[in-house]
Design a protein around this motif. Structure first.
Motif, PDB file in Angstrom:
ATOM      1  N   GLU A 117      86.622  40.756  44.761  1.00 46.49           N
ATOM      2  CA  GLU A 117      85.880  39.866  45.660  1.00 46.49           C
ATOM      3  C   GLU A 117      84.921  38.986  44.866  1.00 46.49           C
ATOM      4  OE1 GLU A 117      82.843  39.825  49.458  1.00 46.49           O
ATOM      5  OE2 GLU A 117      83.764  41.724  48.887  1.00 46.49           O
ATOM      6  N   LEU A 118      84.249  39.558  43.887  1.00 46.55           N
ATOM      7  CA  LEU A 118      83.345  38.786  43.040  1.00 46.55           C
ATOM      8  C   LEU A 118      84.091  37.647  42.355  1.00 46.55           C
ATOM      9  CD1 LEU A 118      80.637  38.334  41.558  1.00 46.55           C
ATOM     10  CD2 LEU A 118      81.400  40.055  39.903  1.00 46.55           C
ATOM     11  N   VAL A 119      85.243  37.943  41.783  1.00 45.47           N
ATOM     12  CA  VAL A 119      86.022  36.917  41.098  1.00 45.47           C
ATOM     13  C   VAL A 119      86.513  35.859  42.078  1.00 45.47           C
ATOM     14  CG1 VAL A 119      88.157  36.498  39.807  1.00 45.47           C
ATOM     15  CG2 VAL A 119      86.703  38.431  39.207  1.00 45.47           C
ATOM     16  N   SER A 120      86.971  36.269  43.247  1.00 48.62           N
ATOM     17  CA  SER A 120      87.496  35.289  44.197  1.00 48.62           C
ATOM     18  C   SER A 120      86.396  34.402  44.772  1.00 48.62           C
ATOM     19  CB  SER A 120      88.275  35.975  45.323  1.00 48.62           C
ATOM     20  OG  SER A 120      87.412  36.679  46.182  1.00 48.62           O
ATOM     21  N   ARG A 121      85.197  34.941  44.953  1.00 55.07           N
ATOM     22  CA  ARG A 121      84.103  34.152  45.526  1.00 55.07           C
ATOM     23  C   ARG A 121      83.340  33.343  44.484  1.00 55.07           C
ATOM     24  NH1 ARG A 121      81.393  36.036  50.643  1.00 55.07           N
ATOM     25  NH2 ARG A 121      82.914  37.342  51.670  1.00 55.07           N
ATOM     26  N   ARG A 122      83.202  33.872  43.281  1.00 50.58           N
ATOM     27  CA  ARG A 122      82.331  33.252  42.278  1.00 50.58           C
ATOM     28  C   ARG A 122      83.025  32.985  40.960  1.00 50.58           C
ATOM     29  NH1 ARG A 122      76.523  33.206  43.629  1.00 50.58           N
ATOM     30  NH2 ARG A 122      76.431  34.211  45.652  1.00 50.58           N
ATOM     31  N   GLY A 123      84.357  33.106  40.935  1.00 49.23           N
ATOM     32  CA  GLY A 123      85.115  32.996  39.697  1.00 49.23           C
ATOM     33  C   GLY A 123      84.987  31.671  38.974  1.00 49.23           C
ATOM     34  N   ASP A 124      84.659  30.600  39.680  1.00 50.82           N
ATOM     35  CA  ASP A 124      84.528  29.287  39.051  1.00 50.82           C
ATOM     36  C   ASP A 124      83.125  29.011  38.532  1.00 50.82           C
ATOM     37  OD1 ASP A 124      87.185  28.790  39.629  1.00 50.82           O
ATOM     38  OD2 ASP A 124      86.742  27.812  41.529  1.00 50.82           O
ATOM     39  N   GLU A 125      82.182  29.912  38.802  1.00 50.60           N
ATOM     40  CA  GLU A 125      80.790  29.696  38.414  1.00 50.60           C
ATOM     41  C   GLU A 125      80.525  30.228  37.002  1.00 50.60           C
ATOM     42  OE1 GLU A 125      77.959  31.263  41.219  1.00 50.60           O
ATOM     43  OE2 GLU A 125      79.218  30.687  42.909  1.00 50.60           O
ATOM     44  N   ALA A 126      79.608  29.580  36.335  1.00 50.87           N
ATOM     45  CA  ALA A 126      79.084  30.098  35.065  1.00 50.87           C
ATOM     46  C   ALA A 126      77.669  30.595  35.345  1.00 50.87           C
ATOM     47  CB  ALA A 126      79.052  28.998  34.014  1.00 50.87           C
ATOM     48  N   VAL A 127      77.358  31.778  34.840  1.00 48.99           N
ATOM     49  CA  VAL A 127      76.028  32.343  35.073  1.00 48.99           C
ATOM     50  C   VAL A 127      75.390  32.704  33.741  1.00 48.99           C
ATOM     51  CG1 VAL A 127      76.646  33.246  37.340  1.00 48.99           C
ATOM     52  CG2 VAL A 127      76.880  34.707  35.360  1.00 48.99           C
ATOM     53  N   SER A 128      74.087  32.724  33.726  1.00 51.96           N
ATOM     54  CA  SER A 128      73.356  33.120  32.523  1.00 51.96           C
ATOM     55  C   SER A 128      73.073  34.617  32.567  1.00 51.96           C
ATOM     56  CB  SER A 128      72.040  32.352  32.432  1.00 51.96           C
ATOM     57  OG  SER A 128      71.158  32.778  33.458  1.00 51.96           O
ATOM     58  N   VAL A 129      72.758  35.147  31.413  1.00 55.01           N
ATOM     59  CA  VAL A 129      72.368  36.558  31.337  1.00 55.01           C
ATOM     60  C   VAL A 129      71.081  36.774  32.116  1.00 55.01           C
ATOM     61  CG1 VAL A 129      71.683  38.415  29.775  1.00 55.01           C
ATOM     62  CG2 VAL A 129      73.571  36.903  29.163  1.00 55.01           C
ATOM     63  N   GLU A 130      70.188  35.797  32.087  1.00 55.59           N
ATOM     64  CA  GLU A 130      68.940  35.905  32.840  1.00 55.59           C
ATOM     65  C   GLU A 130      69.213  36.005  34.341  1.00 55.59           C
ATOM     66  OE1 GLU A 130      69.430  33.592  30.452  1.00 55.59           O
ATOM     67  OE2 GLU A 130      68.021  34.288  28.919  1.00 55.59           O
ATOM     68  N   TRP A 131      70.160  35.224  34.829  1.00 61.78           N
ATOM     69  CA  TRP A 131      70.525  35.267  36.246  1.00 61.78           C
ATOM     70  C   TRP A 131      71.076  36.650  36.593  1.00 61.78           C
ATOM     71  CZ3 TRP A 131      74.989  36.328  38.910  1.00 61.78           C
ATOM     72  CH2 TRP A 131      74.995  36.021  40.273  1.00 61.78           C
ATOM     73  N   LEU A 132      71.988  37.152  35.758  1.00 66.22           N
ATOM     74  CA  LEU A 132      72.576  38.468  35.989  1.00 66.22           C
ATOM     75  C   LEU A 132      71.515  39.555  35.976  1.00 66.22           C
ATOM     76  CD1 LEU A 132      74.983  40.369  36.341  1.00 66.22           C
ATOM     77  CD2 LEU A 132      75.262  40.306  33.847  1.00 66.22           C
ATOM     78  N   ALA A 133      70.602  39.488  35.017  1.00 64.56           N
ATOM     79  CA  ALA A 133      69.526  40.484  34.938  1.00 64.56           C
ATOM     80  C   ALA A 133      68.664  40.464  36.200  1.00 64.56           C
ATOM     81  CB  ALA A 133      68.669  40.229  33.699  1.00 64.56           C
ATOM     82  N   ALA A 134      68.361  39.279  36.694  1.00 63.48           N
ATOM     83  CA  ALA A 134      67.559  39.171  37.915  1.00 63.48           C
ATOM     84  C   ALA A 134      68.296  39.768  39.107  1.00 63.48           C
ATOM     85  CB  ALA A 134      67.185  37.716  38.181  1.00 63.48           C
ATOM     86  N   ARG A 135      69.596  39.516  39.217  1.00 61.26           N
ATOM     87  CA  ARG A 135      70.371  40.077  40.327  1.00 61.26           C
ATOM     88  C   ARG A 135      70.446  41.591  40.225  1.00 61.26           C
ATOM     89  NH1 ARG A 135      69.573  35.631  40.606  1.00 61.26           N
ATOM     90  NH2 ARG A 135      67.833  36.587  41.633  1.00 61.26           N
ATOM     91  N   LEU A 136      70.594  42.117  39.000  1.00 64.72           N
ATOM     92  CA  LEU A 136      70.622  43.572  38.823  1.00 64.72           C
ATOM     93  C   LEU A 136      69.288  44.189  39.209  1.00 64.72           C
ATOM     94  CD1 LEU A 136      72.579  43.846  35.447  1.00 64.72           C
ATOM     95  CD2 LEU A 136      73.414  44.479  37.725  1.00 64.72           C
ATOM     96  N   ARG A 137      68.173  43.544  38.837  1.00 60.03           N
ATOM     97  CA  ARG A 137      66.855  44.050  39.238  1.00 60.03           C
ATOM     98  C   ARG A 137      66.699  44.023  40.758  1.00 60.03           C
ATOM     99  NH1 ARG A 137      65.060  40.653  34.701  1.00 60.03           N
ATOM    100  NH2 ARG A 137      64.718  42.056  32.960  1.00 60.03           N
ATOM    101  N   ASP A 138      67.126  42.927  41.391  1.00 62.35           N
ATOM    102  CA  ASP A 138      67.068  42.842  42.855  1.00 62.35           C
ATOM    103  C   ASP A 138      67.865  43.971  43.490  1.00 62.35           C
ATOM    104  OD1 ASP A 138      65.570  40.516  42.590  1.00 62.35           O
ATOM    105  OD2 ASP A 138      67.252  39.170  43.071  1.00 62.35           O
TER     106      ASP A 138
END
Length: 57
Positions: free
Chosen positions: A10-31
């Protein structure tokens, strides 16, 4: 197939075209941990795995 594969697909199908930063990922993991503290250990293990992935190469 593991149960988690559905979420990953589901993650790949919904967001597969996006590029994200490590900072963005870290913030989502903290949330996520803030909302689901029972998963703190799993998130810690995933973050450590991702951080050290290139050590074996």
């Amino acid at each position: 197939m593991y149960f988690t594969d559905r979420g990953i697909e589901e993650l790949v199908s919904r967001r597969g075209d996006e590029a994200v930063s490590v900072e963005w990922l870290a913030a989502r993991l903290r949330d996520f941990v803030d909302e689901h503290p029972n998963y703190e250990d799993a998130v810690e293990r995933l973050a450590t795995y991702l951080a050290r992935q290139d050590e074996d190469e």
